[in-house]
Design a protein around this motif. Structure first.
Motif, PDB file in Angstrom:
ATOM      1  N   ALA A   1       0.839  -1.207   0.000  1.00  0.00           N
ATOM      2  CA  ALA A   1       0.000   0.000   0.000  1.00  0.00           C
ATOM      3  C   ALA A   1       0.873   1.255   0.000  1.00  0.00           C
ATOM      4  CB  ALA A   1      -0.925  -0.006   1.211  1.00  0.00           C
ATOM      5  N   PHE A   2       1.959   1.216   0.764  1.00  0.00           N
ATOM      6  CA  PHE A   2       2.879   2.355   0.769  1.00  0.00           C
ATOM      7  C   PHE A   2       3.572   2.495  -0.587  1.00  0.00           C
ATOM      8  CE2 PHE A   2       3.609   1.501   5.594  1.00  0.00           C
ATOM      9  CZ  PHE A   2       2.350   2.024   5.875  1.00  0.00           C
ATOM     10  N   ASP A   3       3.964   1.365  -1.166  1.00  0.00           N
ATOM     11  CA  ASP A   3       4.606   1.387  -2.488  1.00  0.00           C
ATOM     12  C   ASP A   3       3.684   2.005  -3.531  1.00  0.00           C
ATOM     13  OD1 ASP A   3       6.996   0.277  -1.656  1.00  0.00           O
ATOM     14  OD2 ASP A   3       6.509  -1.760  -2.304  1.00  0.00           O
ATOM     15  N   ALA A   4       2.397   1.666  -3.454  1.00  0.00           N
ATOM     16  CA  ALA A   4       1.432   2.190  -4.432  1.00  0.00           C
ATOM     17  C   ALA A   4       1.322   3.707  -4.319  1.00  0.00           C
ATOM     18  CB  ALA A   4       0.068   1.533  -4.221  1.00  0.00           C
ATOM     19  N   LEU A   5       1.344   4.229  -3.102  1.00  0.00           N
ATOM     20  CA  LEU A   5       1.283   5.679  -2.909  1.00  0.00           C
ATOM     21  C   LEU A   5       2.537   6.349  -3.468  1.00  0.00           C
ATOM     22  CD1 LEU A   5      -0.167   5.786   0.731  1.00  0.00           C
ATOM     23  CD2 LEU A   5      -1.321   6.549  -1.350  1.00  0.00           C
ATOM     24  N   ARG A   6       3.675   5.725  -3.293  1.00  0.00           N
ATOM     25  CA  ARG A   6       4.922   6.274  -3.830  1.00  0.00           C
ATOM     26  C   ARG A   6       4.914   6.244  -5.360  1.00  0.00           C
ATOM     27  NH1 ARG A   6       9.227   8.782  -1.103  1.00  0.00           N
ATOM     28  NH2 ARG A   6      10.762   7.535  -2.234  1.00  0.00           N
ATOM     29  N   GLU A   7       4.491   5.129  -5.914  1.00  0.00           N
ATOM     30  CA  GLU A   7       4.473   5.004  -7.379  1.00  0.00           C
ATOM     31  C   GLU A   7       3.519   6.016  -7.999  1.00  0.00           C
ATOM     32  OE1 GLU A   7       3.623   0.798  -7.818  1.00  0.00           O
ATOM     33  OE2 GLU A   7       5.700   0.440  -8.452  1.00  0.00           O
ATOM     34  N   ALA A   8       2.383   6.250  -7.349  1.00  0.00           N
ATOM     35  CA  ALA A   8       1.417   7.228  -7.856  1.00  0.00           C
ATOM     36  C   ALA A   8       2.004   8.633  -7.874  1.00  0.00           C
ATOM     37  CB  ALA A   8       0.154   7.203  -7.005  1.00  0.00           C
ATOM     38  N   ALA A   9       2.962   8.886  -6.988  1.00  0.00           N
ATOM     39  CA  ALA A   9       3.622  10.201  -6.921  1.00  0.00           C
ATOM     40  C   ALA A   9       4.895  10.238  -7.760  1.00  0.00           C
ATOM     41  CB  ALA A   9       3.942  10.541  -5.465  1.00  0.00           C
TER      42      ALA A   9
ATOM     43  N   PRO B   1       9.728   8.312   4.477  1.00  0.00           N
ATOM     44  CA  PRO B   1       8.862   7.145   4.254  1.00  0.00           C
ATOM     45  C   PRO B   1       9.462   5.843   4.761  1.00  0.00           C
ATOM     46  CG  PRO B   1       9.808   7.916   2.180  1.00  0.00           C
ATOM     47  CD  PRO B   1      10.095   8.964   3.199  1.00  0.00           C
ATOM     48  N   LEU B   2      10.782   5.705   4.694  1.00  0.00           N
ATOM     49  CA  LEU B   2      11.418   4.489   5.205  1.00  0.00           C
ATOM     50  C   LEU B   2      11.253   4.386   6.723  1.00  0.00           C
ATOM     51  CD1 LEU B   2      14.734   4.320   3.147  1.00  0.00           C
ATOM     52  CD2 LEU B   2      13.008   2.510   3.286  1.00  0.00           C
ATOM     53  N   ILE B   3      11.461   5.482   7.413  1.00  0.00           N
ATOM     54  CA  ILE B   3      11.329   5.487   8.871  1.00  0.00           C
ATOM     55  C   ILE B   3       9.879   5.239   9.265  1.00  0.00           C
ATOM     56  CG2 ILE B   3      11.503   6.941  10.933  1.00  0.00           C
ATOM     57  CD1 ILE B   3      13.921   8.310   9.460  1.00  0.00           C
ATOM     58  N   TYR B   4       8.954   5.899   8.568  1.00  0.00           N
ATOM     59  CA  TYR B   4       7.539   5.695   8.883  1.00  0.00           C
ATOM     60  C   TYR B   4       7.139   4.237   8.704  1.00  0.00           C
ATOM     61  CZ  TYR B   4       2.486   5.800   8.689  1.00  0.00           C
ATOM     62  OH  TYR B   4       1.161   5.534   8.929  1.00  0.00           O
ATOM     63  N   ALA B   5       7.476   3.666   7.551  1.00  0.00           N
ATOM     64  CA  ALA B   5       7.085   2.280   7.267  1.00  0.00           C
ATOM     65  C   ALA B   5       7.663   1.328   8.317  1.00  0.00           C
ATOM     66  CB  ALA B   5       7.551   1.881   5.869  1.00  0.00           C
ATOM     67  N   SER B   6       8.911   1.540   8.686  1.00  0.00           N
ATOM     68  CA  SER B   6       9.562   0.683   9.677  1.00  0.00           C
ATOM     69  C   SER B   6       8.890   0.820  11.040  1.00  0.00           C
ATOM     70  CB  SER B   6      11.043   1.037   9.795  1.00  0.00           C
ATOM     71  OG  SER B   6      11.722   0.873   8.561  1.00  0.00           O
ATOM     72  N   ALA B   7       8.622   2.055  11.448  1.00  0.00           N
ATOM     73  CA  ALA B   7       8.087   2.303  12.787  1.00  0.00           C
ATOM     74  C   ALA B   7       6.644   1.841  12.923  1.00  0.00           C
ATOM     75  CB  ALA B   7       8.202   3.785  13.131  1.00  0.00           C
ATOM     76  N   ILE B   8       5.823   2.111  11.918  1.00  0.00           N
ATOM     77  CA  ILE B   8       4.414   1.728  12.041  1.00  0.00           C
ATOM     78  C   ILE B   8       4.283   0.210  11.956  1.00  0.00           C
ATOM     79  CG2 ILE B   8       3.594   1.773   9.638  1.00  0.00           C
ATOM     80  CD1 ILE B   8       1.902   3.405  12.704  1.00  0.00           C
TER      81      ILE B   8
ATOM     82  N   GLU C   1       0.804   9.114   3.880  1.00  0.00           N
ATOM     83  CA  GLU C   1       0.601  10.266   2.999  1.00  0.00           C
ATOM     84  C   GLU C   1       1.110  11.549   3.653  1.00  0.00           C
ATOM     85  OE1 GLU C   1      -2.992  12.694   0.696  1.00  0.00           O
ATOM     86  OE2 GLU C   1      -3.399  10.724   1.581  1.00  0.00           O
ATOM     87  N   VAL C   2       0.825  11.712   4.948  1.00  0.00           N
ATOM     88  CA  VAL C   2       1.299  12.901   5.667  1.00  0.00           C
ATOM     89  C   VAL C   2       2.827  12.928   5.702  1.00  0.00           C
ATOM     90  CG1 VAL C   2       1.414  14.016   7.931  1.00  0.00           C
ATOM     91  CG2 VAL C   2      -0.779  13.185   7.063  1.00  0.00           C
ATOM     92  N   VAL C   3       3.434  11.815   6.086  1.00  0.00           N
ATOM     93  CA  VAL C   3       4.897  11.755   6.203  1.00  0.00           C
ATOM     94  C   VAL C   3       5.564  11.943   4.847  1.00  0.00           C
ATOM     95  CG1 VAL C   3       6.815  10.164   6.627  1.00  0.00           C
ATOM     96  CG2 VAL C   3       5.008  10.415   8.321  1.00  0.00           C
ATOM     97  N   ASN C   4       5.057  11.268   3.839  1.00  0.00           N
ATOM     98  CA  ASN C   4       5.672  11.350   2.521  1.00  0.00           C
ATOM     99  C   ASN C   4       5.545  12.758   1.939  1.00  0.00           C
ATOM    100  OD1 ASN C   4       7.054   9.709   0.460  1.00  0.00           O
ATOM    101  ND2 ASN C   4       5.290  10.230  -0.821  1.00  0.00           N
TER     102      ASN C   4
END
Length: 344
Positions: free
Chosen positions: A36-44, A71-78, A117-120
């Protein structure tokens, strides 16, 4: 028997060379979340988080960028927050700097995708503007004894420099026994010339860091508010302690105020992480302080913040280390040994 914990979310500077591969190492089973995070990145039009994490090499110039580190820190932490053992009862959530955004997601104010989305978005805006910079300087002894007089002197020096024509400098983050200062090149240079080197590494400039938590970030905050709707935010499910030490309680009508604090106040005003930890300790008295990964560096600032209030008789670094060896109080999920104490 449940163990109560304050969950502490990390900020910038915690995904370093040794953290490369963190997601694949600890969260290979969370494919749906990472996808899901990858999809948001690819869309941007951005490189996927999974690809960044799985890269064959690490470079400071790339991985300290706001649009890469955030985004790396967010994904890891969440993902870490979702991996806590079933006997862990999170009684409150806080974070350091960018970690406030992660804390919002961990406390249920933002969904995991909305938090990303907020972090990215904010990471990208910070990198695009890259206004000013940051440095770190200690105000404690190596045994974690806060030198209150020295701290006052340093903050007075900061104020004096800021009053010089063309110089901008202010406190960015109160970080345990460290002061994180932010300003323009003239202000940072002046501070570096005015203080003696300490411990062979301070004052230390932070690569690819802007003047976070200062009025210099007002344009970034304004653009963030324009791009990130209040509708992303919802009611909290866990108490939150912000960068002033204020507690946001679940059930309160606070969505509009949380949105305003997140995308204005804490972007342009100093972030008192020390106070956030101390308030969390004194108000919630947890069994554990769990620092989500990546990295382990924030654990020191948490411990220093607790030592400053003599939490449970911890009066210095030696006392804290002795306690950790017996019954750990601060657990960093970025440390494999400590991680095993609190994760599924």
């Amino acid at each position: 028997m449940k163990r109560t914990a304050v969950l502490i979310c990390p900020g910038r500077g915690t995904y370093n060379k040794t953290e490369l591969g963190y997601l694949s190492r600890y969260h290979s089973e969370k494919q749906a979340l990472i996808s899901a995070f990858d999809a948001l990145r690819e869309a941007a039009g951005q490189e996927r988080v999974s690809a960044l994490d799985a890269a064959g090499g690490y470079s400071v110039s790339k991985y300290t960028r706001g649009d890469v580190a955030s985004p790396l820190i967010y994904a890891s932490a969440i993902a870490d927050a979702q991996s806590l053992a079933e006997d862990i009862d999170v009684v409150a959530v806080t974070g350091n700097s960018m970690g406030w955004y992660i804390a919002l997601a961990a406390a249920g104010v933002l969904s995991p995708q909305a938090g990303f989305e907020v972090v990215n978005t904010m990471g990208q805006l910070m990198q695009q503007h890259l206004i000013g910079g940051q440095l770190v300087y200690p105000c404690q002894s190596e045994d974690w004894q806060l030198d209150r007089r020295r701290k006052v002197e340093l903050l007075q020096l900061v104020s004096d420099i800021a009053n010089r024509p063309g110089h901008q400098l202010s406190l960015s983050i109160d970080l345990g026994g460290m002061l994180v200062l932010a300003g323009n090149a003239e202000g940072l240079d002046a501070f570096e010339r005015a203080v003696p080197p300490v411990q062979d590494r301070f004052p230390m400039r932070l690569a690819n860091h802007a003047a976070f938590h200062t009025e210099l970030q007002a344009p970034v905050a304004a653009t963030g508010r324009a791009q990130l709707s209040q509708s992303l935010f919802g009611p909290a499910k866990k108490p939150l302690v912000d960068g002033r030490g204020q507690i946001w309680w679940p059930g309160a009508d606070m969505v509009e105020r949380l949105w305003g604090y997140t995308l204005n106040t804490q972007v342009v005003e100093p972030y008192d992480f020390t106070r956030a930890v101390q308030v969390a300790a004194q108000e919630f008295a947890p069994d554990l302080f769990i620092v989500a990964g990546p990295g382990t560096t924030l654990g020191g600032a948490v411990a220093q913040s607790l030592v400053q209030i003599n939490w449970q008789g911890l009066s210095n670094k030696a006392a804290f280390k002795a306690r950790q060896e017996q019954v750990p109080l601060v657990v960093a999920m970025g440390d494999p040994v400590q991680r095993a104490l609190v994760s599924r």
